[in-house]
Motif scaffolding. Structure first.
Motif, PDB file in Angstrom:
ATOM      1  N   VAL A 226     -45.094  -8.405  89.632  1.00  0.00           N
ATOM      2  CA  VAL A 226     -43.681  -8.563  89.616  1.00  0.00           C
ATOM      3  C   VAL A 226     -43.145  -9.906  90.136  1.00  0.00           C
ATOM      4  O   VAL A 226     -42.221 -10.783  89.493  1.00  0.00           O
ATOM      5  CB  VAL A 226     -43.031  -7.479  90.554  1.00  0.00           C
ATOM      6  N   LEU A 227     -43.993 -10.608  91.192  1.00  0.00           N
ATOM      7  CA  LEU A 227     -43.789 -11.660  91.626  1.00  0.00           C
ATOM      8  C   LEU A 227     -44.026 -12.876  90.693  1.00  0.00           C
ATOM      9  O   LEU A 227     -43.159 -13.793  90.554  1.00  0.00           O
ATOM     10  CB  LEU A 227     -44.543 -11.975  92.871  1.00  0.00           C
ATOM     11  N   ALA A 228     -45.145 -12.709  89.915  1.00  0.00           N
ATOM     12  CA  ALA A 228     -45.272 -13.812  88.929  1.00  0.00           C
ATOM     13  C   ALA A 228     -44.535 -13.905  87.717  1.00  0.00           C
ATOM     14  O   ALA A 228     -44.002 -14.852  87.140  1.00  0.00           O
ATOM     15  CB  ALA A 228     -46.903 -13.447  88.164  1.00  0.00           C
ATOM     16  N   ARG A 229     -43.641 -12.763  87.406  1.00  0.00           N
ATOM     17  CA  ARG A 229     -42.663 -12.777  86.528  1.00  0.00           C
ATOM     18  C   ARG A 229     -41.476 -12.579  86.878  1.00  0.00           C
ATOM     19  O   ARG A 229     -40.304 -12.253  86.475  1.00  0.00           O
ATOM     20  CB  ARG A 229     -42.825 -11.695  85.319  1.00  0.00           C
ATOM     21  N   GLU A 230     -41.249 -12.903  88.343  1.00  0.00           N
ATOM     22  CA  GLU A 230     -39.681 -13.029  88.959  1.00  0.00           C
ATOM     23  C   GLU A 230     -38.818 -13.845  88.294  1.00  0.00           C
ATOM     24  O   GLU A 230     -37.728 -13.485  88.114  1.00  0.00           O
ATOM     25  CB  GLU A 230     -39.785 -13.418  90.456  1.00  0.00           C
ATOM     26  N   GLU A 231     -39.161 -15.240  87.912  1.00  0.00           N
ATOM     27  CA  GLU A 231     -38.267 -16.061  87.166  1.00  0.00           C
ATOM     28  C   GLU A 231     -37.875 -15.505  85.845  1.00  0.00           C
ATOM     29  O   GLU A 231     -36.794 -15.605  85.427  1.00  0.00           O
ATOM     30  CB  GLU A 231     -38.891 -17.446  87.034  1.00  0.00           C
TER      31      GLU A 231
END
Length: 698
Positions: free
Chosen positions: A425-430
């Motif tokens: 999720v963090l990796a695709r937050e943007e």
């Protein structure tokens, strides 16, 4: 302080700012609740001086509480955080003076209030003190720094409250009422500081386990055990006098006839309808087998009867858990009869096993997933205890050990899965942020599509389903293939077929078409559920409702009257929460956010108090999310560093939820989310309730 220490300095400064901001915000909102508390205190008290003080507060609070809030802000801003004991100079000594009698009264009362607040906060302040004294933090915090010291914060609160009144009695009462609220609120403020430091890797080994229940004070436990023991003795004495018995029976002299009767009745008990459970112990107590029991055994029987009555009637205990508990009636009675320490000692092996059921049950709430590995394990252990316990506590010891090992293994598995999911999720937050902006139009189109087919006579359960679950399916397909795409058209056809299936059928041809089309319709609905990661319990609840409506339609009956205005929120004039779905590591992730558009109506504007409650959430907290009247309980497993995204999941559900704080605050406001307050274990509540009830009637 070196440049290397700058991140830690910012961490401490950020925690200080957050703590003081939340405290000031809380104080600004406390005026009305304090006024109500003062009114209740005046109405309930017989002390004339206290009643006069309460009346003074009721008059002053509505108009002058703002002065207290402003004074607290000023006191926090002005407090000297770098004063060590060595800096206590002669100027301070020159200001020393004897306190007046009124001032002594205030100081004495305040010590009691501070002790109460300190006790309430101990489970958070103790690990925080260890972190503050940790070598890494000591480099960026000066000796004597009282940034997080509870007594120093309370001094600021006390001085601020003195701005409201100069009357000694009114000031003491005000501080007592403030202390009652602070005992509830302050631990939450410290929890956030601890969680922030855990995230920064400051003694993370001190973090709490998700298996923890409410904090337990050993002194409090000892006092409770002593009270329970004395109450039991009093009940036995009353029963002895009542029956004119010469002596009570010794522990362990159980009537074999009584147990044979209990085992026979429990084995013969037929399965009950949902929500209905037979109190077999009551049947035994009222039978001839119990006629010759001694007073101690009679009191024990009464307590266990009342205990199971309370559990079976508790609306906060799920039916699945009640079903497990019902199978333990024989072991519980036998454990209690053999040793009355069962009631007063939380460390008793049987009590520990029974309390563990409560700890595990937290993950389900009122809707128990009987297919969940946790429930299957509990059911297996209950069967083992039921079949092997013969008075030897080794059966409970073995069950406790096996359950502890299982929970540890599952906790490690869940931790690894949650960490991997959080990283994804963090990796695709943007990407998620950009996707949210694009999803606004897709959701608006999906809302419009659903609105076109819903009619005034649509059953409310079906309308709620279409405007929530199925709206998400349509939105997902519009995002992938467009509004005119075949997948979107198929989803809308399913919606149309669903509406037709619950319309009264007056012709034989219609009933035949209905019977032929139901399997395909259910298959397509389940496909949609798969796409949005709906939990099995949610599916079952809706499909059961759908079946009832379809059967009524086959009999040409109209659906019941429209229920309230529960769907009005989804049709309000303002923007609704934005929802999208994606798959990470094979898990469906439902992303929920608040539109960043202007003109949000009141319904969709986060309330400040709700936002603060969201900010106070830490990993391990549970939240109930409700969609179309179906509730799913999720655990907070990850928060990003900026605390702008929360990730909830539960191994009992195939879908995780990522949600922004603002969106969660809106859901708290409109009642579609609720923060779970962990209560005392089921059996502990029931034991106290049973003994208290019997004592009142003794």
């Amino acid at each position: 302080m070196t440049e290397k220490d700058a991140p830690l300095a910012r961490l401490v400064a950020g925690c200080r700012t957050q703590l003081e901001h939340d405290l000031c915000e809380l104080f600004e909102e406390m005026g009305p609740s304090l006024t109500q508390a003062a009114t209740e205190s005046g109405n309930a008290g017989r002390d004339r001086a206290r009643n006069i003080a309460a009346a003074a507060l009721v008059q002053a609070l509505p108009t002058h509480w703002d002065k207290v809030s402003a004074a607290l802000k000023a006191n926090l801003a002005a407090r000297a955080v770098h004063v060590a004991r060595s800096e206590f100079d002669s100027a301070d000594q020159a200001n020393l003076r004897l306190l007046s009698a009124a001032e002594e009264s205030v100081q004495f009362a305040m010590r009691e209030v501070l002790d109460r607040v300190t006790l309430a906060c101990r489970d958070e302040t103790k690990p925080l003190d260890r972190r503050i004294n940790y070598l890494v933090l000591r480099r960026v915090m000066q000796p004597g720094d009282k940034t997080f010291n509870l007594a120093a914060l309370w001094s600021c609160i006390e001085a601020a409250c003195a701005e409201l009144t100069t009357d000694t009695g009114a000031l003491i009462l005000l501080l007592q009422l403030v202390g009652e609220q602070m005992a509830t609120e302050m631990p939450q403020l410290y929890r956030v500081v601890n969680e922030t430091m855990i995230e920064a890797d400051i003694l993370p080994s001190l973090k709490r386990s998700y298996r923890d229940t409410t904090p337990v004070d050993p002194n409090e436990v000892a006092e409770e055990s002593s009270k329970l023991a004395s109450t039991l003795e009093r009940l036995v004495q009353a029963r002895t006098k009542e029956t004119a018995a010469k002596e009570t029976s010794k522990p362990g002299t159980i009537s074999q006839e009584l147990f044979n009767s209990l085992k026979t009745l429990q084995a013969a008990a037929t399965p009950q309808a949902p929500g209905k459970h037979t109190n077999v112990v009551r049947m035994v107590r009222d039978s001839g087998a119990a006629r010759n029991v001694m007073p101690l055994e009679a009191v024990t029987l009464d307590i266990v009867v009342k205990l199971f009555d309370l559990i079976f009637s508790d609306p906060n205990v799920g039916d699945g858990i009640k079903a497990l508990v019902a199978r333990l009636q024989t072991p519980v009675l036998r454990a209690a009869m053999l040793n009355q320490r069962f009631f007063a000692d939380r460390g008793h092996p049987a009590r520990r096993f029974l309390d563990s059921i409560s700890i595990v049950a937290v993950r389900w709430g009122k809707v128990v997933n009987a297919e969940d590995p946790f429930y299957l394990k509990l059911s297996e252990l209950v069967d083992k205890v039921q079949s092997t316990y013969d008075g030897d506590l080794a059966a409970f010891d073995a069950a406790n050990a096996e359950l502890d090992a299982f929970l540890t293994e599952r906790e490690e598995h869940d931790e690894q899965q949650n960490r991997a999911l959080a990283d994804a999720v963090l990796a695709r937050e943007e990407e998620m942020r950009l996707k949210r902006e694009g999803e606004i139009r897709a959701q608006q189109m999906a809302d419009a599509c659903i609105a076109r087919i819903v009619e005034p006579e649509t059953p409310p359960e079906i309308e709620e389903f279409l405007r929530t679950y199925w709206r998400d399916v349509v939105q997902n397909r519009i995002s992938q293939s467009g509004e005119e795409g075949a997948p979107t058209a198929e989803a809308m056809q399913v919606a149309t077929d669903l509406l037709w299936s619950v319309t009264p059928k007056h012709l034989a041809e219609e009933r035949q078409r209905q019977a032929a089309g139901v399997p395909t319709l259910l298959s397509r609905i389940n496909t949609g559920f798969d796409e949005i990661g709906a939990a099995p319990t949610e599916r079952k609840a809706f499909l059961d409702t759908l079946l009832d409506l379809q059967l009524a339609a086959m009999r040409a009956k109209k659906a019941g009257a429209r229920m309230g205005s529960s769907t009005s929120r989804t049709r309000g004039g303002g923007p609704t929460l934005q929802v999208s779905h994606a798959t990470d590591l094979g898990i469906r992730v439902q992303d929920i956010s608040l539109p960043t558009s202007e003109g949000l109506d009141r319904e969709n504007t986060p309330d400040r108090a709700d936002l603060r409650r969201v900010r106070q959430l830490v990993r391990g907290d549970w939240v109930d999310f409700t969609t179309a009247r179906q509730t799913r309980r999720e655990r907070l497993n990850w928060i990003n560093r900026s605390r702008t995204l929360f990730l909830f999941s539960n191994s009992a559900s195939p879908c995780a939820i990522s949600i922004t704080p603002e969106a969660l605050a809106v859901r708290l406001r409109n009642g579609t989310a609720q923060i779970v307050k962990i209560d005392r274990p089921i059996f502990e509540r029931a034991i106290h309730g049973a003994i208290r009830s019997l004592d009142q009637h003794a």
